[in-house]
Design a protein around this motif. Sequence first.
Motif, PDB file in Angstrom:
ATOM      1  N   ILE A 165       0.846  -1.204   0.000  1.00  0.00           N
ATOM      2  CA  ILE A 165       0.000   0.000   0.000  1.00  0.00           C
ATOM      3  C   ILE A 165       0.877   1.249   0.000  1.00  0.00           C
ATOM      4  O   ILE A 165       0.646   2.178  -0.778  1.00  0.00           O
ATOM      5  N   VAL A 166       1.897   1.253   0.841  1.00  0.00           N
ATOM      6  CA  VAL A 166       2.808   2.404   0.878  1.00  0.00           C
ATOM      7  C   VAL A 166       3.489   2.571  -0.481  1.00  0.00           C
ATOM      8  O   VAL A 166       3.621   3.682  -0.989  1.00  0.00           O
ATOM      9  N   SER A 167       3.890   1.455  -1.097  1.00  0.00           N
ATOM     10  CA  SER A 167       4.556   1.526  -2.400  1.00  0.00           C
ATOM     11  C   SER A 167       3.603   1.951  -3.506  1.00  0.00           C
ATOM     12  O   SER A 167       3.923   2.825  -4.305  1.00  0.00           O
ATOM     13  N   PHE A 168       2.412   1.326  -3.569  1.00  0.00           N
ATOM     14  CA  PHE A 168       1.486   1.599  -4.666  1.00  0.00           C
ATOM     15  C   PHE A 168       0.883   2.993  -4.574  1.00  0.00           C
ATOM     16  O   PHE A 168       0.781   3.703  -5.562  1.00  0.00           O
ATOM     17  N   VAL A 169       0.463   3.370  -3.374  1.00  0.00           N
ATOM     18  CA  VAL A 169      -0.204   4.662  -3.201  1.00  0.00           C
ATOM     19  C   VAL A 169       0.822   5.766  -2.944  1.00  0.00           C
ATOM     20  O   VAL A 169       0.657   6.891  -3.394  1.00  0.00           O
ATOM     21  N   GLY A 170       1.894   5.432  -2.254  1.00  0.00           N
ATOM     22  CA  GLY A 170       2.896   6.440  -1.911  1.00  0.00           C
ATOM     23  C   GLY A 170       3.853   6.781  -3.029  1.00  0.00           C
ATOM     24  O   GLY A 170       4.434   7.874  -3.050  1.00  0.00           O
ATOM     25  N   TYR A 171       4.020   5.872  -4.000  1.00  0.00           N
ATOM     26  CA  TYR A 171       4.990   6.131  -5.055  1.00  0.00           C
ATOM     27  C   TYR A 171       4.682   7.381  -5.878  1.00  0.00           C
ATOM     28  O   TYR A 171       5.590   8.190  -6.109  1.00  0.00           O
ATOM     29  N   PRO A 172       3.442   7.585  -6.330  1.00  0.00           N
ATOM     30  CA  PRO A 172       3.160   8.828  -7.062  1.00  0.00           C
ATOM     31  C   PRO A 172       3.453  10.079  -6.231  1.00  0.00           C
ATOM     32  O   PRO A 172       3.893  11.101  -6.760  1.00  0.00           O
ATOM     33  N   LEU A 173       3.244   9.980  -4.923  1.00  0.00           N
ATOM     34  CA  LEU A 173       3.578  11.116  -4.053  1.00  0.00           C
ATOM     35  C   LEU A 173       5.093  11.315  -3.983  1.00  0.00           C
ATOM     36  O   LEU A 173       5.577  12.447  -3.997  1.00  0.00           O
ATOM     37  N   ALA A 174       5.828  10.211  -3.924  1.00  0.00           N
ATOM     38  CA  ALA A 174       7.289  10.301  -3.889  1.00  0.00           C
ATOM     39  C   ALA A 174       7.830  10.899  -5.183  1.00  0.00           C
ATOM     40  O   ALA A 174       8.788  11.686  -5.168  1.00  0.00           O
ATOM     41  N   VAL A 175       7.221  10.528  -6.317  1.00  0.00           N
ATOM     42  CA  VAL A 175       7.643  11.088  -7.612  1.00  0.00           C
ATOM     43  C   VAL A 175       7.454  12.604  -7.611  1.00  0.00           C
ATOM     44  O   VAL A 175       8.310  13.349  -8.083  1.00  0.00           O
ATOM     45  N   ALA A 176       6.321  13.056  -7.068  1.00  0.00           N
ATOM     46  CA  ALA A 176       6.041  14.497  -7.021  1.00  0.00           C
ATOM     47  C   ALA A 176       6.998  15.231  -6.080  1.00  0.00           C
ATOM     48  O   ALA A 176       7.444  16.339  -6.381  1.00  0.00           O
ATOM     49  N   LEU A 177       7.335  14.593  -4.958  1.00  0.00           N
ATOM     50  CA  LEU A 177       8.195  15.243  -3.966  1.00  0.00           C
ATOM     51  C   LEU A 177       9.681  15.173  -4.325  1.00  0.00           C
ATOM     52  O   LEU A 177      10.422  16.109  -4.051  1.00  0.00           O
ATOM     53  N   TRP A 178      10.114  14.054  -4.878  1.00  0.00           N
ATOM     54  CA  TRP A 178      11.525  13.838  -5.186  1.00  0.00           C
ATOM     55  C   TRP A 178      11.691  13.341  -6.616  1.00  0.00           C
ATOM     56  O   TRP A 178      12.123  12.206  -6.854  1.00  0.00           O
ATOM     57  N   PRO A 179      11.393  14.189  -7.603  1.00  0.00           N
ATOM     58  CA  PRO A 179      11.455  13.736  -9.006  1.00  0.00           C
ATOM     59  C   PRO A 179      12.864  13.341  -9.456  1.00  0.00           C
ATOM     60  O   PRO A 179      13.014  12.509 -10.339  1.00  0.00           O
ATOM     61  N   HIS A 180      13.901  13.903  -8.837  1.00  0.00           N
ATOM     62  CA  HIS A 180      15.273  13.574  -9.227  1.00  0.00           C
ATOM     63  C   HIS A 180      15.646  12.143  -8.830  1.00  0.00           C
ATOM     64  O   HIS A 180      16.564  11.565  -9.404  1.00  0.00           O
ATOM     65  N   ILE A 181      14.945  11.559  -7.882  1.00  0.00           N
ATOM     66  CA  ILE A 181      15.201  10.165  -7.467  1.00  0.00           C
ATOM     67  C   ILE A 181      14.209   9.219  -8.138  1.00  0.00           C
ATOM     68  O   ILE A 181      14.598   8.212  -8.733  1.00  0.00           O
ATOM     69  N   PHE A 182      12.936   9.524  -8.025  1.00  0.00           N
ATOM     70  CA  PHE A 182      11.900   8.601  -8.473  1.00  0.00           C
ATOM     71  C   PHE A 182      11.351   8.889  -9.865  1.00  0.00           C
ATOM     72  O   PHE A 182      10.709   8.048 -10.464  1.00  0.00           O
ATOM     73  N   GLY A 183      11.535  10.109 -10.352  1.00  0.00           N
ATOM     74  CA  GLY A 183      10.949  10.496 -11.635  1.00  0.00           C
ATOM     75  C   GLY A 183      11.741  10.064 -12.834  1.00  0.00           C
ATOM     76  O   GLY A 183      12.779   9.546 -12.808  1.00  0.00           O
TER      77      GLY A 183
END
Length: 183
Positions: A165-183
């Motif tokens: 749940i943290v990965s599936f739902v949290g990943y789009p949030l992580a992309v928005a917050l840290w695009p240089h790592i996750f984007g």
Amino acid sequence: MALVIFLLWQPLRTGFRRIGLDLSRPGRDLGGGLVLFLVIGVPGILFYALGRVLGLTVQVQASPLDTHWWTVPILIFAALRAGLQEEVIVVGYLFTRLRQLGWGQFRWGKWNIIVAAALLRGSYHLYQGFGPFVGNAIMGVVFGWCYTRWGRVMPLVVAHVIIDIVSFVGYPLAVALWPHIFG
């Protein structure tokens, strides 16, 4: 999963009870699952981020959470499905059958089963890259050890579902917050 539960069924003991997939210890199972999430899930997510920075892990293509009203509930159901399937089949069923085949009697005892199941778990995550293979294999060792100690898959299911749940739902949030790592 239904087939696995059926195959584990014994005359006086259900397949659910046999692998500890029941609600007989809800507090302990939830507590154990939360501890496993903290021990495996949080470092696993950090390990994924490190793999992205080093270029060892493929980028997950996350869908936006606001596309449809049902996106988040579907992601939660997908996490529940993945947690149940993997823990019931790879831990509950495989450990039971490998014990019956005598794998626990070899030189390293229960560790033969734990390592084999962990490598299987890591292998079917290789499509995500080498980092997730290693992370899932480590998760498999820890989950396998916990299963041999507790005799229950329910805490493993709880931890796995929370991680997903943290990965599936949290990943789009992580992309928005840290695009240089996750984007």
